[in-house]
Structure formats: structure tokens, C-alpha cells
Design a protein around this motif. Structure first.
Motif, PDB file in Angstrom:
ATOM      1  N   ASN A  96       0.828  -1.206   0.000  1.00  0.00           N
ATOM      2  CA  ASN A  96       0.000   0.000   0.000  1.00  0.00           C
ATOM      3  C   ASN A  96       0.865   1.260   0.000  1.00  0.00           C
ATOM      4  O   ASN A  96       0.461   2.305   0.515  1.00  0.00           O
ATOM      5  N   THR A  97       2.077   1.121  -0.502  1.00  0.00           N
ATOM      6  CA  THR A  97       3.011   2.250  -0.596  1.00  0.00           C
ATOM      7  C   THR A  97       3.599   2.206  -2.004  1.00  0.00           C
ATOM      8  O   THR A  97       3.803   1.112  -2.540  1.00  0.00           O
ATOM      9  N   ASP A 134       6.314  -0.929  12.689  1.00  0.00           N
ATOM     10  CA  ASP A 134       6.737  -0.823  14.097  1.00  0.00           C
ATOM     11  C   ASP A 134       5.800   0.115  14.862  1.00  0.00           C
ATOM     12  O   ASP A 134       5.384  -0.159  15.976  1.00  0.00           O
ATOM     13  N   ILE A 135       5.520   1.242  14.222  1.00  0.00           N
ATOM     14  CA  ILE A 135       4.775   2.315  14.897  1.00  0.00           C
ATOM     15  C   ILE A 135       3.291   1.971  15.022  1.00  0.00           C
ATOM     16  O   ILE A 135       2.715   2.065  16.099  1.00  0.00           O
ATOM     17  N   VAL A 136       2.698   1.514  13.898  1.00  0.00           N
ATOM     18  CA  VAL A 136       1.238   1.316  13.938  1.00  0.00           C
ATOM     19  C   VAL A 136       0.838   0.088  14.761  1.00  0.00           C
ATOM     20  O   VAL A 136      -0.222   0.059  15.378  1.00  0.00           O
ATOM     21  N   LEU A 137       1.702  -0.920  14.793  1.00  0.00           N
ATOM     22  CA  LEU A 137       1.339  -2.156  15.516  1.00  0.00           C
ATOM     23  C   LEU A 137       1.040  -1.894  16.985  1.00  0.00           C
ATOM     24  O   LEU A 137       0.249  -2.592  17.601  1.00  0.00           O
ATOM     25  N   TYR A 138       1.696  -0.884  17.557  1.00  0.00           N
ATOM     26  CA  TYR A 138       1.506  -0.602  18.997  1.00  0.00           C
ATOM     27  C   TYR A 138       0.546   0.566  19.218  1.00  0.00           C
ATOM     28  O   TYR A 138       0.448   1.088  20.312  1.00  0.00           O
ATOM     29  N   PHE A 159       0.676   7.208   5.152  1.00  0.00           N
ATOM     30  CA  PHE A 159       0.208   5.827   5.018  1.00  0.00           C
ATOM     31  C   PHE A 159      -1.040   5.585   5.871  1.00  0.00           C
ATOM     32  O   PHE A 159      -2.030   5.013   5.406  1.00  0.00           O
ATOM     33  N   VAL A 160      -0.984   6.022   7.133  1.00  0.00           N
ATOM     34  CA  VAL A 160      -2.104   5.775   8.054  1.00  0.00           C
ATOM     35  C   VAL A 160      -3.381   6.414   7.504  1.00  0.00           C
ATOM     36  O   VAL A 160      -4.451   5.800   7.492  1.00  0.00           O
ATOM     37  N   LEU A 175      -6.117   2.053  12.196  1.00  0.00           N
ATOM     38  CA  LEU A 175      -4.785   2.451  12.689  1.00  0.00           C
ATOM     39  C   LEU A 175      -4.831   3.808  13.395  1.00  0.00           C
ATOM     40  O   LEU A 175      -5.625   4.682  13.041  1.00  0.00           O
ATOM     41  N   THR A 176      -3.928   3.966  14.372  1.00  0.00           N
ATOM     42  CA  THR A 176      -3.820   5.224  15.119  1.00  0.00           C
ATOM     43  C   THR A 176      -2.850   6.156  14.395  1.00  0.00           C
ATOM     44  O   THR A 176      -1.785   5.726  13.959  1.00  0.00           O
ATOM     45  N   MET A 177      -3.218   7.425  14.301  1.00  0.00           N
ATOM     46  CA  MET A 177      -2.342   8.410  13.646  1.00  0.00           C
ATOM     47  C   MET A 177      -1.239   8.857  14.618  1.00  0.00           C
ATOM     48  O   MET A 177      -1.541   9.394  15.678  1.00  0.00           O
ATOM     49  N   PRO A 178       0.032   8.607  14.285  1.00  0.00           N
ATOM     50  CA  PRO A 178       1.107   9.003  15.204  1.00  0.00           C
ATOM     51  C   PRO A 178       1.638  10.413  14.933  1.00  0.00           C
ATOM     52  O   PRO A 178       1.488  10.936  13.831  1.00  0.00           O
TER      53      PRO A 178
END
Ligand code: ATP
Ligand code: MG
Length: 334
Positions: A96-97, A134-138, A159-160, A175-178
């Protein structure tokens, strides 16, 4: 409570750049956030690594996390490759990128420049999707990193947004937006030998960085031979005097002095005195960390902490991965 994720590659021993730009922030954050601190060994293999060294550096980095004061009772500390959801999520994210997005990344351009298209792994190009995973999984809200990772964080946010738009149900974002969290000072510590270039632990020139495990005499030598200029005037002017400005930033980051305090304190004194004092300040910071590191590296405690960390991480990461798979329609059942 908000969640934090950050990682460091075991591609060498962390430098004071990694300490000032990233690790130092982690210590305070663990008190106020739910934290995941990862040794991202799958990122390290985007460039060639000797197997035994990689394993040793992975353990060493985990021991350093603890030695600087990360507390496994407060933060989850784990090794990326021990949680298989990272590699699985990275595949979904890659699909998706676009290649165009990845080829624009300056880290890819910098790191691939030396070897050309045939000399670098495809993984070096697809490194950012692994980092997005790494970021979205948590479900991280905040990602404390150095200035060089800003662009990867922008890609993560793009991406998110795209993924949620494509695959989420209304009012149920997958997914959470970081947000990126960059240190106010010292977010880009420069090389001691080429002060217009970022300090990096994988720099083949070991004089270019201070590693967190360097012995006092090595630290003194490296600071003494740090590139400055011929004016002998201690002032903060990154554009025209990148060498001494970088040393001022480092000095300020490892002590309670501001840059202005230091400029005043060393007014009229040569670079020699300034460098000698800076070296002692770094030694004072690192010696207690090194003592604790040596105790931890040879204890059973480290393995227990990393086993427990991986267990906690797997639970959270697998839930997010399942949500991603469901959203996309992978597998037979939601
Ligand atoms: P490598 O050369 O293998 O890429 P590195 O020194 O860049 O190693 P990383 O593991 O890629 O280290 O990055 C770990 C963290 O340290 C990231 O948050 C990154 O932004 C930060 N960081 C890396 N270099 C610096 C630096 N020179 N100054 C401040 N922060 C840095
Ligand atoms: Mg790096």
C-alpha cells in the motif's frame, strides 16, 4: 494514557548522537506514557551485518537500554525479530506504498548512493514500511526520534491516512495516527570529523563518533581530534562554524549548561581547554552507564526481561495485525 514507540538499530554501538537525540528522551517519557522501546534488528539487516556481531550488538543494545535507566516495569523492552507481526505488517504496508514514495526518502538516497542500485538490498528501499509497521502495531500516538527520521514519520502519517480511508469502517479507524516527537535540542548531532554530516553509529570512520561504550581515553582522543576551525573563538554559528557549534550542542546536552552559558564560560579561552572539559563531561555521563551495562550484560536478568517484553509486545502487535488483515480481506474469516 498515550502510547510511545521508538527503536534503535543494532547496527553498531549507539553513539552520543543516539543518546542525545533519542535515548535521553526515553528515560523521562517512560513515567508518563505507555512505552515500547525496541531493538530493531530487522532494520539493521537492510545493510550487510556479520551474524555473530549482529547478535552480540542486539543484546548489547538491549543491555544499554536498561543501563541508561529504562525500567522494564514501566516500559516494554523487546527485540523486533522476536515479534513476527512486524515482518507481516511490513508486507501489507509495502503493498500500500508506492515505489515513488520510497525512492524520495533521503535516507535511502544517502545510504544507497555509495553502492548504486545493484549493490544495495531491496530492503534498504522498503525500510520505511517496516518502520511504519513498528509504529502502527503498537497504536503509538508519539514517536520520539532524531531529526533524520522526520521524513519517515511523514510517510507513516500519509500511510495511516490512506490505509484508514481505504479499509476502515466509518468511525472505526483501524490504525492510530502518530505524531513525531523531536527533542528541542540535540536532535541532529553532527559527525566529529565532518561536522556537516550527521553522526552515525555505522560510520566506518570511528573517529567520527563517540560510542556509548568508548573508554575514557578514547573519548578524550576523539574529542581532541574533532574537526573545528582556525579562529579559536568559541561561538554558536552552525552555518559558518559547524564543528565548534556541534561541540557546544553536545556539551550543553550532556550537562546542565545552556549553549549561552558555555559561550560565556569559555569566552577568550582556546579550543583546547573547552575540548578537555567537554571530554570530561562525556566521561562523567557515560562511566556509570558503562558500569551498569557490564553488570547487566552478564546477568540472566536481561534474557528474562526480553522474553517478557516480547510476550507483551506480541499480544498488542498481533491484535493490530489482525485488524489490518480483516480490513483488507486477507484470510478466510474476520
Ligand atoms: P545507522 O548509521 O546504522 O543508521 P544511526 O546512528 O543513524 O545508525 P539509528 O538506529 O538509525 O542510528 O537511529 C536510532 C535513533 O537515533 C533514531 O531516533 C534517530 O533519529 C536517532 N539519531 C540517529 N543519529 C542521530 C544524530 N546524529 N543525532 C540525533 N539523533 C540521532
Ligand atoms: Mg540511522
Amino acid at each position: 494514557m498515550e502510547t510511545i514507540f521508538s527503536g534503535i538499530q543494532p547496527s553498531g554501538t549507539p553513539t552520543i548522537g543516539n543518546y542525545i537525540g533519542a535515548i535521553k528522551q526515553f528515560i523521562n517519557l517512560q513515567n508518563d506514557y505507555k512505552c515500547y522501546f525496541c531493538v530493531v534488528d530487522e532494520h539493521a539487516i537492510t545493510v550487510p551485518q556479520a551474524p555473530l556481531e549482529l547478535r552480540q550488538q542486539t543484546l548489547s543494545l538491549a543491555a544499554l537500554y536498561l543501563a541508561v535507566g529504562l525500567n522494564p516495569k514501566k516500559a516494554t523492552i523487546f527485540i523486533q525479530s522476536e515479534v513476527s507481526a512486524h515482518a507481516e505488517a511490513a508486507w501489507i504496508i509495502q503493498c500500500n506504498t508506492t515505489i515513488g514514495e520510497l525512492e524520495r526518502m533521503t535516507q535511502f538516497k544517502d545510504k544507497s548512493q555509495k553502492n548504486g542500485r545493484t549493490g544495495v538490498s531491496a530492503g534498504l528501499l522498503t525500510y520505511p514500511p517496516l518502520m511504519v509497521g513498528d509504529i502502527v502495531l503498537y497504536n503509538a500516538n508519539l514517536v520520539p526520534v532524531g531529526d533524520d527520521q522526520k521524513q519517515h514519520l511523514e510517510l507513516t502519517r500519509d500511510f495511516v491516512e490512506r490505509f484508514n480511508k481505504r479499509y476502515s469502517q466509518p468511525n472505526q479507524e483501524i490504525l492510530t495516527m502518530p505524531e513525531v516527537k523531536i527533542a528541542e535540542h540535540g536532535s541532529r548531532v553532527m559527525s566529529l570529523q565532518e561536522p556537516t554530516k550527521k553522526m552515525s553509529k555505522s560510520d566506518p570512520n570511528k573517529k567520527a563518533f563517540i560510542s556509548m561504550l568508548d573508554e575514557p581515553d578514547i573519548i578524550r582522543k576523539k574529542i581532541k581530534s574533532a574537526v573545528t576551525d582556525s579562529t579559536g573563538i568559541i561561538e554558536y554559528d552552525p552555518e559558518n562554524k559547524p564543528g565548534i557549534s556541534n561541540l557546544l550542542s553536545i556539551f550543553s546536552a550532556v550537562t546542565d549548561f545552556t549553549i549561552d552559558d558555555l559561550v560565556l564560560k569559555y569566552n577568550g579561552q582556546g579550543y583546547g581547554v573547552f575540548k578537555a572539559d567537554l571530554a570530561e563531561a562525556i566521561v562523567d555521563l557515560l562511566l556509570p552507564i558503562q558500569t551498569r551495562y557490564n553488570e547487566l550484560l552478564h546477568s540472566d536478568e536481561l534474557d528474562v526481561i526480553l522474553d517478557e517484553g516480547a510476550q507483551v509486545a506480541r499480544l498488542v502487535a498481533n491484535k493490530t495485525l489482525q485488524r489490518m488483515k480483516n480490513g483488507i480481506g486477507l484470510g478466510r474469516k474476520p
